[in-house]
Write a protein that holds these residues in place. Structure first.
Motif, PDB file in Angstrom:
ATOM      1  N   ALA A  40       0.828  -1.203   0.000  1.00 16.42           N
ATOM      2  CA  ALA A  40       0.000   0.000   0.000  1.00 16.42           C
ATOM      3  C   ALA A  40       0.863   1.254   0.000  1.00 16.42           C
ATOM      4  CB  ALA A  40      -0.935  -0.008   1.211  1.00 16.42           C
ATOM      5  N   GLN A  41       1.941   1.240   0.788  1.00 12.43           N
ATOM      6  CA  GLN A  41       2.820   2.408   0.843  1.00 12.43           C
ATOM      7  C   GLN A  41       3.509   2.631  -0.496  1.00 12.43           C
ATOM      8  OE1 GLN A  41       2.716   4.490   3.098  1.00 12.43           O
ATOM      9  NE2 GLN A  41       2.235   3.564   5.059  1.00 12.43           N
ATOM     10  N   LEU A  42       3.919   1.567  -1.151  1.00 17.51           N
ATOM     11  CA  LEU A  42       4.555   1.686  -2.463  1.00 17.51           C
ATOM     12  C   LEU A  42       3.579   2.298  -3.467  1.00 17.51           C
ATOM     13  CD1 LEU A  42       6.775   1.074  -4.587  1.00 17.51           C
ATOM     14  CD2 LEU A  42       5.753  -1.217  -4.804  1.00 17.51           C
ATOM     15  N   LEU A  43       2.375   1.747  -3.545  1.00 15.97           N
ATOM     16  CA  LEU A  43       1.379   2.244  -4.490  1.00 15.97           C
ATOM     17  C   LEU A  43       1.002   3.683  -4.178  1.00 15.97           C
ATOM     18  CD1 LEU A  43      -0.916  -0.906  -4.768  1.00 15.97           C
ATOM     19  CD2 LEU A  43       0.922  -0.203  -6.292  1.00 15.97           C
ATOM     20  N   ALA A  44       0.878   4.002  -2.894  1.00 13.63           N
ATOM     21  CA  ALA A  44       0.523   5.365  -2.501  1.00 13.63           C
ATOM     22  C   ALA A  44       1.628   6.349  -2.870  1.00 13.63           C
ATOM     23  CB  ALA A  44       0.239   5.428  -1.006  1.00 13.63           C
ATOM     24  N   GLY A  45       2.870   5.935  -2.688  1.00 11.91           N
ATOM     25  CA  GLY A  45       3.983   6.826  -3.010  1.00 11.91           C
ATOM     26  C   GLY A  45       4.038   7.163  -4.487  1.00 11.91           C
ATOM     27  N   VAL A  46       3.916   6.150  -5.336  1.00 14.42           N
ATOM     28  CA  VAL A  46       3.950   6.392  -6.780  1.00 14.42           C
ATOM     29  C   VAL A  46       2.678   7.102  -7.229  1.00 14.42           C
ATOM     30  CG1 VAL A  46       4.115   5.290  -9.047  1.00 14.42           C
ATOM     31  CG2 VAL A  46       5.464   4.422  -7.139  1.00 14.42           C
ATOM     32  N   GLY A  47       1.550   6.718  -6.654  1.00 13.37           N
ATOM     33  CA  GLY A  47       0.305   7.408  -6.979  1.00 13.37           C
ATOM     34  C   GLY A  47       0.343   8.866  -6.570  1.00 13.37           C
ATOM     35  N   GLY A  48       1.017   9.142  -5.457  1.00  8.03           N
ATOM     36  CA  GLY A  48       1.146  10.522  -5.003  1.00  8.03           C
ATOM     37  C   GLY A  48       1.903  11.380  -5.998  1.00  8.03           C
ATOM     38  N   LEU A  49       2.885  10.797  -6.690  1.00  5.15           N
ATOM     39  CA  LEU A  49       3.611  11.544  -7.711  1.00  5.15           C
ATOM     40  C   LEU A  49       2.670  11.979  -8.833  1.00  5.15           C
ATOM     41  CD1 LEU A  49       6.905   9.449  -7.990  1.00  5.15           C
ATOM     42  CD2 LEU A  49       6.559  11.609  -6.775  1.00  5.15           C
ATOM     43  N   HIS A  50       1.712  11.107  -9.161  1.00  2.15           N
ATOM     44  CA  HIS A  50       0.719  11.479 -10.171  1.00  2.15           C
ATOM     45  C   HIS A  50      -0.138  12.643  -9.678  1.00  2.15           C
ATOM     46  CE1 HIS A  50       1.749   7.927 -12.425  1.00  2.15           C
ATOM     47  NE2 HIS A  50       0.772   8.129 -13.276  1.00  2.15           N
ATOM     48  N   LEU A  51      -0.587  12.562  -8.452  1.00  2.00           N
ATOM     49  CA  LEU A  51      -1.432  13.623  -7.909  1.00  2.00           C
ATOM     50  C   LEU A  51      -0.677  14.947  -7.828  1.00  2.00           C
ATOM     51  CD1 LEU A  51      -3.289  11.701  -5.055  1.00  2.00           C
ATOM     52  CD2 LEU A  51      -4.173  12.339  -7.301  1.00  2.00           C
ATOM     53  N   MET A  52       0.576  14.897  -7.423  1.00  2.00           N
ATOM     54  CA  MET A  52       1.347  16.128  -7.312  1.00  2.00           C
ATOM     55  C   MET A  52       1.644  16.730  -8.691  1.00  2.00           C
ATOM     56  SD  MET A  52       1.502  16.663  -4.140  1.00  2.00           S
ATOM     57  CE  MET A  52      -0.113  15.823  -4.080  1.00  2.00           C
ATOM     58  N   TYR A  53       1.712  15.913  -9.721  1.00  2.00           N
ATOM     59  CA  TYR A  53       1.839  16.446 -11.077  1.00  2.00           C
ATOM     60  C   TYR A  53       0.652  17.355 -11.380  1.00  2.00           C
ATOM     61  CZ  TYR A  53       2.050  16.630 -16.181  1.00  2.00           C
ATOM     62  OH  TYR A  53       2.090  17.067 -17.482  1.00  2.00           O
ATOM     63  N   GLY A  54      -0.521  16.968 -10.915  1.00  2.00           N
ATOM     64  CA  GLY A  54      -1.699  17.804 -11.091  1.00  2.00           C
ATOM     65  C   GLY A  54      -1.604  19.123 -10.350  1.00  2.00           C
ATOM     66  N   LEU A  55      -0.797  19.162  -9.298  1.00  5.82           N
ATOM     67  CA  LEU A  55      -0.591  20.389  -8.535  1.00  5.82           C
ATOM     68  C   LEU A  55       0.689  21.104  -8.976  1.00  5.82           C
ATOM     69  CD1 LEU A  55      -1.715  19.344  -4.958  1.00  5.82           C
ATOM     70  CD2 LEU A  55      -2.994  20.539  -6.723  1.00  5.82           C
ATOM     71  N   LEU A  56       0.976  21.004 -10.284  1.00  4.82           N
ATOM     72  CA  LEU A  56       2.053  21.763 -10.920  1.00  4.82           C
ATOM     73  C   LEU A  56       3.450  21.345 -10.486  1.00  4.82           C
ATOM     74  CD1 LEU A  56       0.472  25.351 -10.831  1.00  4.82           C
ATOM     75  CD2 LEU A  56       0.160  23.533 -12.520  1.00  4.82           C
ATOM     76  N   MET A  57       3.630  20.107 -10.038  1.00  2.00           N
ATOM     77  CA  MET A  57       4.967  19.638  -9.707  1.00  2.00           C
ATOM     78  C   MET A  57       5.813  19.626 -10.977  1.00  2.00           C
ATOM     79  SD  MET A  57       6.084  16.092  -7.791  1.00  2.00           S
ATOM     80  CE  MET A  57       5.732  15.025  -9.204  1.00  2.00           C
ATOM     81  N   PRO A  58       7.005  20.242 -10.959  1.00  2.00           N
ATOM     82  CA  PRO A  58       7.828  20.296 -12.164  1.00  2.00           C
ATOM     83  C   PRO A  58       8.186  18.905 -12.682  1.00  2.00           C
ATOM     84  CG  PRO A  58       8.648  21.821 -10.501  1.00  2.00           C
ATOM     85  CD  PRO A  58       7.610  20.976  -9.833  1.00  2.00           C
ATOM     86  N   ASP A  59       8.191  18.767 -13.985  1.00  2.00           N
ATOM     87  CA  ASP A  59       8.535  17.481 -14.575  1.00  2.00           C
ATOM     88  C   ASP A  59      10.045  17.336 -14.691  1.00  2.00           C
ATOM     89  OD1 ASP A  59       7.417  15.129 -15.306  1.00  2.00           O
ATOM     90  OD2 ASP A  59       6.416  15.888 -17.090  1.00  2.00           O
ATOM     91  N   THR A  60      10.497  16.101 -14.656  1.00  2.00           N
ATOM     92  CA  THR A  60      11.886  15.747 -14.935  1.00  2.00           C
ATOM     93  C   THR A  60      11.848  14.549 -15.872  1.00  2.00           C
ATOM     94  OG1 THR A  60      12.107  14.138 -13.141  1.00  2.00           O
ATOM     95  CG2 THR A  60      12.535  16.462 -12.585  1.00  2.00           C
ATOM     96  N   PRO A  61      12.934  14.249 -16.546  1.00  2.00           N
ATOM     97  CA  PRO A  61      12.933  13.064 -17.424  1.00  2.00           C
ATOM     98  C   PRO A  61      12.551  11.786 -16.679  1.00  2.00           C
ATOM     99  CG  PRO A  61      14.832  14.433 -17.912  1.00  2.00           C
ATOM    100  CD  PRO A  61      14.185  15.023 -16.690  1.00  2.00           C
ATOM    101  N   GLY A  62      13.066  11.628 -15.461  1.00  2.00           N
ATOM    102  CA  GLY A  62      12.746  10.429 -14.691  1.00  2.00           C
ATOM    103  C   GLY A  62      11.279  10.362 -14.313  1.00  2.00           C
ATOM    104  N   LEU A  63      10.732  11.470 -13.836  1.00  2.00           N
ATOM    105  CA  LEU A  63       9.320  11.493 -13.458  1.00  2.00           C
ATOM    106  C   LEU A  63       8.421  11.260 -14.668  1.00  2.00           C
ATOM    107  CD1 LEU A  63       9.181  14.463 -10.909  1.00  2.00           C
ATOM    108  CD2 LEU A  63       8.663  12.066 -10.436  1.00  2.00           C
ATOM    109  N   ALA A  64       8.745  11.900 -15.778  1.00  2.62           N
ATOM    110  CA  ALA A  64       7.931  11.756 -16.985  1.00  2.62           C
ATOM    111  C   ALA A  64       7.925  10.307 -17.462  1.00  2.62           C
ATOM    112  CB  ALA A  64       8.443  12.685 -18.080  1.00  2.62           C
ATOM    113  N   ALA A  65       9.106   9.657 -17.442  1.00  2.00           N
ATOM    114  CA  ALA A  65       9.191   8.269 -17.895  1.00  2.00           C
ATOM    115  C   ALA A  65       8.401   7.345 -16.972  1.00  2.00           C
ATOM    116  CB  ALA A  65      10.654   7.831 -17.958  1.00  2.00           C
ATOM    117  N   LEU A  66       8.516   7.565 -15.660  1.00  2.00           N
ATOM    118  CA  LEU A  66       7.784   6.730 -14.720  1.00  2.00           C
ATOM    119  C   LEU A  66       6.284   6.943 -14.873  1.00  2.00           C
ATOM    120  CD1 LEU A  66       7.693   4.791 -12.322  1.00  2.00           C
ATOM    121  CD2 LEU A  66       7.922   6.781 -10.807  1.00  2.00           C
TER     122      LEU A  66
END
Length: 414
Positions: free
Chosen positions: A266-292
């Motif tokens: 659950a913590q793993l899924l929440a952590g990666v899912g949180g990155l998606h949610l924070m993208y919606g809150l204007l979190m800057p993109d990086t090559p690594g984040l975009a690829a993931l």
């Protein structure tokens, strides 16, 4: 209630916690000990008949701090234990002790048994047991009434981060679909009916339509054809037998190690899912984040990851997150996400090759600057302030993943 003045060790403990910004009383410490969640102080014998004194140990400080962080005035102690258990499993929060397993198990079972989701599924299983031949089919009517009431309030899941980002950045052509939550809530009722009374209760077409609403990024065309064929052959009931989904039974059957493994998933899924949610809150993109993000979206199951985060930040959602992650389906999903994370996060996702940010602090500053300078549009269609909380209070438990707001009977205060 505490009798007389607190012991020297308790007084020292209170002062140590105060230095951490945590306020507790001697009476509160006694209640925690009485409930078996706070260890007793060690004793040091003075010798020559002078008795003994209590001695504060660092382990007791750590436990009391965890209880104080999650305790609230008037909150049932079992919610405190659940919040503590979720925190103890976070990889980015080292040093948090584990709560006693018996207290954890009791709290999780109590919370699930008194959740709306469990109540709705229990009503559905009861309805499945009535034939409807000898008397009016009141069981099914009661189920639909209860399910519609239970899922009637609050957002039913997290908004699409890409859509939210576009809206915040001022793209006028982008708009949230109004009424989307209502559609998801109706789908939640249908899924609960299928889970409790069997897939035959809703029929093949509606069953597949329900799954398509809750998991919109998968191709359901083949499933629709297969469902139609199964109905024609009289085999559709086996797709989801009556009573096949029972989160309370999953929690009750899990041992300490199994639950810890579910928590890690659950913590793993929440952590990666949180990155998606924070993208919606204007979190800057990086090559690594975009690829993931692209790799996760390609699975078609990103919505499940996004909904895991709001579940874990609210104690009422934790039992539902753990129950889901005890299933083989979520175990396979977590394994796949772990593989994707290992592949795309060989270097830091925020400061790795191709990133414009040399340090994590620089990345955070860039994020804050982006929020300050972006032409954010104000709209009532997207409750952005609730993005981190959506789904933690209400919603279907199975595929949709959101826990219901829970009643708190039989106070067990702490």
């Amino acid at each position: 209630m505490a009798r007389g003045e607190p012991s020297g060790a308790d007084q020292e403990l209170i002062e140590r916690l105060a230095a951490l910004g945590l306020t507790v009383s001697a009476a509160q410490l006694e209640r925690w000990r009485g409930a078996g969640v706070l260890p007793a102080h060690a004793r040091r014998w003075l010798g020559r008949g002078r008795g003994s004194v209590s001695v504060l140990q660092e382990a007791v400080v750590d436990v009391a701090a965890a209880l104080a962080r999650h305790g609230r005035q008037g909150r049932d102690l079992r919610w405190t234990v659940i919040g503590w258990y979720a925190e103890a499993g976070r990889p980015l929060v080292p040093g948090v002790p584990e709560p006693p397993w018996p207290a954890v198990r009791e709290a999780l079972l109590w919370a699930m048994a008194n959740s709306r989701v469990h109540r709705v599924l229990a009503q559905a299983r009861t309805a499945a047991g009535s034939t409807g031949e000898e008397e009016p089919d009141t069981g099914r009517d009661a189920f639909y009434t209860e399910a519609e009431r239970a899922f009637a309030h609050g957002p039913a899941g997290t908004p699409d981060p890409v859509t939210v980002r576009r809206m915040l950045e001022g793209e006028a052509e982008t708009a949230m679909v109004r009424g989307e939550d209502a559609v998801r809530r109706r789908a939640a009722v249908h899924l609960a009916a299928a889970a409790g009374m069997g897939s035959g209760e809703v029929g093949g077409a509606l069953f597949v339509e329900t799954l398509a609403v809750l998991l919109p990024h998968l191709d359901w065309s083949q499933a629709a054809g297969a469902a139609q064929q199964a109905e024609e052959e009289g085999m559709f009931d086996v797709w989801m037998p009556a009573g096949a989904v029972d989160p309370l039974a999953l929690l009750a059957a899990a041992g300490e190690q199994e639950m810890a493994q579910a928590r890690a998933r659950a913590q793993l899924l929440a952590g990666v899912g949180g990155l998606h949610l924070m993208y919606g809150l204007l979190m800057p993109d990086t090559p690594g984040l975009a690829a993931l993000r692209t790799a996760i979206e390609d699975t078609g199951l990103a919505v499940l990851l996004q909904q895991m985060l709001p579940l874990l930040i609210n104690p009422s959602g934790v039992p539902h997150a753990l129950a889901a992650c005890l299933t083989p389906q979520y175990e396979r999903l977590a394994d796949h996400v772990h593989e994707l994370l290992a592949k795309h996060a060989q270097h830091s996702l925020f400061t790795g090759p191709g990133s414009q940010h040399l340090t994590a602090q620089a990345y955070m500053e860039a994020w804050i600057d982006h929020i300050r300078t972006a032409p954010i549009r104000r709209t009532s269609a997207v409750p952005v302030a609730e993005l981190g909380e959506r789904g933690a209070a209400d919603g279907p438990e199975d595929h949709q993943g959101a826990a219901a707001a829970d009643r708190t009977p039989a106070p067990h205060r702490g």
